[in-house]
Motif scaffolding. Structure first.
Motif, PDB file in Angstrom:
ATOM      1  N   ASN A   1       0.923  -1.290   0.231  1.00 42.09           N
ATOM      2  CA  ASN A   1       0.044   0.140  -0.050  1.00 42.09           C
ATOM      3  C   ASN A   1       0.924   1.261   0.270  1.00 42.09           C
ATOM      4  OD1 ASN A   1      -2.660  -1.265   0.158  1.00 42.09           O
ATOM      5  ND2 ASN A   1      -2.405  -1.851   2.494  1.00 42.09           N
TER       6      ASN A   1
ATOM      7  N   ASP B   1      -0.075  -0.212  -8.828  1.00 45.65           N
ATOM      8  CA  ASP B   1      -1.037  -0.007  -9.878  1.00 45.65           C
ATOM      9  C   ASP B   1      -0.246   0.821 -11.293  1.00 45.65           C
ATOM     10  OD1 ASP B   1      -4.570   1.398  -9.775  1.00 45.65           O
ATOM     11  OD2 ASP B   1      -3.273   1.048 -11.208  1.00 45.65           O
TER      12      ASP B   1
ATOM     13  N   ARG C   1      -0.987   2.889 -13.382  1.00 42.12           N
ATOM     14  CA  ARG C   1      -2.264   3.676 -13.556  1.00 42.12           C
ATOM     15  C   ARG C   1      -1.695   5.058 -12.724  1.00 42.12           C
ATOM     16  NH1 ARG C   1      -7.893   1.159 -13.603  1.00 42.12           N
ATOM     17  NH2 ARG C   1      -6.964   1.118 -10.901  1.00 42.12           N
ATOM     18  N   THR C   2      -0.875   4.943 -11.974  1.00 44.71           N
ATOM     19  CA  THR C   2      -0.809   5.966 -10.532  1.00 44.71           C
ATOM     20  C   THR C   2       1.197   6.221 -10.894  1.00 44.71           C
ATOM     21  OG1 THR C   2      -0.179   3.942  -9.162  1.00 44.71           O
ATOM     22  CG2 THR C   2      -2.345   4.544  -8.820  1.00 44.71           C
TER      23      THR C   2
ATOM     24  N   SER D   1       7.102  -0.511 -12.351  1.00 47.15           N
ATOM     25  CA  SER D   1       6.428  -1.193 -11.974  1.00 47.15           C
ATOM     26  C   SER D   1       6.717  -1.495 -11.006  1.00 47.15           C
ATOM     27  CB  SER D   1       6.247  -2.117 -13.281  1.00 47.15           C
ATOM     28  OG  SER D   1       7.827  -2.749 -13.126  1.00 47.15           O
TER      29      SER D   1
ATOM     30  N   ASN E   1       4.087  -6.601  -6.140  1.00 48.31           N
ATOM     31  CA  ASN E   1       3.562  -6.314  -4.712  1.00 48.31           C
ATOM     32  C   ASN E   1       3.796  -8.072  -4.418  1.00 48.31           C
ATOM     33  OD1 ASN E   1       2.863  -4.005  -4.428  1.00 48.31           O
ATOM     34  ND2 ASN E   1       0.790  -4.706  -5.420  1.00 48.31           N
TER      35      ASN E   1
END
Length: 118
Positions: A29, A53, A55-56, A70, A73
């Motif tokens: 997170n 993500d 996209r962030t 990239s 996780n």
């Protein structure tokens, strides 16, 4: 959380490298980032990603279109794929992480050196 950066080296201009940053703890997170510092210059932001993500992802203008951040996780590892490298990319590259709502990056890796020859 401890961060361990790796993957630096010497490459010719136009070449590619992939940096890795492995975290000792769970950082799914967190916001993860790469910074760099060239000799005689201040540390500068390179790229960041929130969680895993893509996209962030955010990038410095100087690396947009050439670098990709990239994160896996499951492996607690952040990557920085660097393509079309130029001598201006020569620097020590540092990974960092912070909580999603933290202002400052709390955790820092030891850095990995990238040298791009012309």
């Amino acid at each position: 959380v401890q961060l361990q950066a790796s993957g630096g080296g010497v490459v010719q201009a136009g070449g590619s490298l992939r940096l890795s940053c492995a975290a000792s703890g769970r950082t799914s997170n967190y916001i993860s980032a790469w910074f760099r510092q060239a000799p005689g210059k201040e540390r500068e932001f390179v790229a960041s990603i929130r969680g895993g993500d893509g996209r962030t992802a955010k990038y410095a203008d100087s690396v947009k279109g050439r670098f990709t951040i990239s994160k896996n996780n499951a492996k607690n590892t952040v990557y920085l794929q660097m393509n079309n490298l130029t001598p201006e990319d020569t620097a020590g590259y540092y990974c960092a992480a912070k909580g999603r709502y933290s202002e400052n990056y709390t955790y820092w890796g030891q850095g990995t050196k990238v040298t791009v020859s012309s």
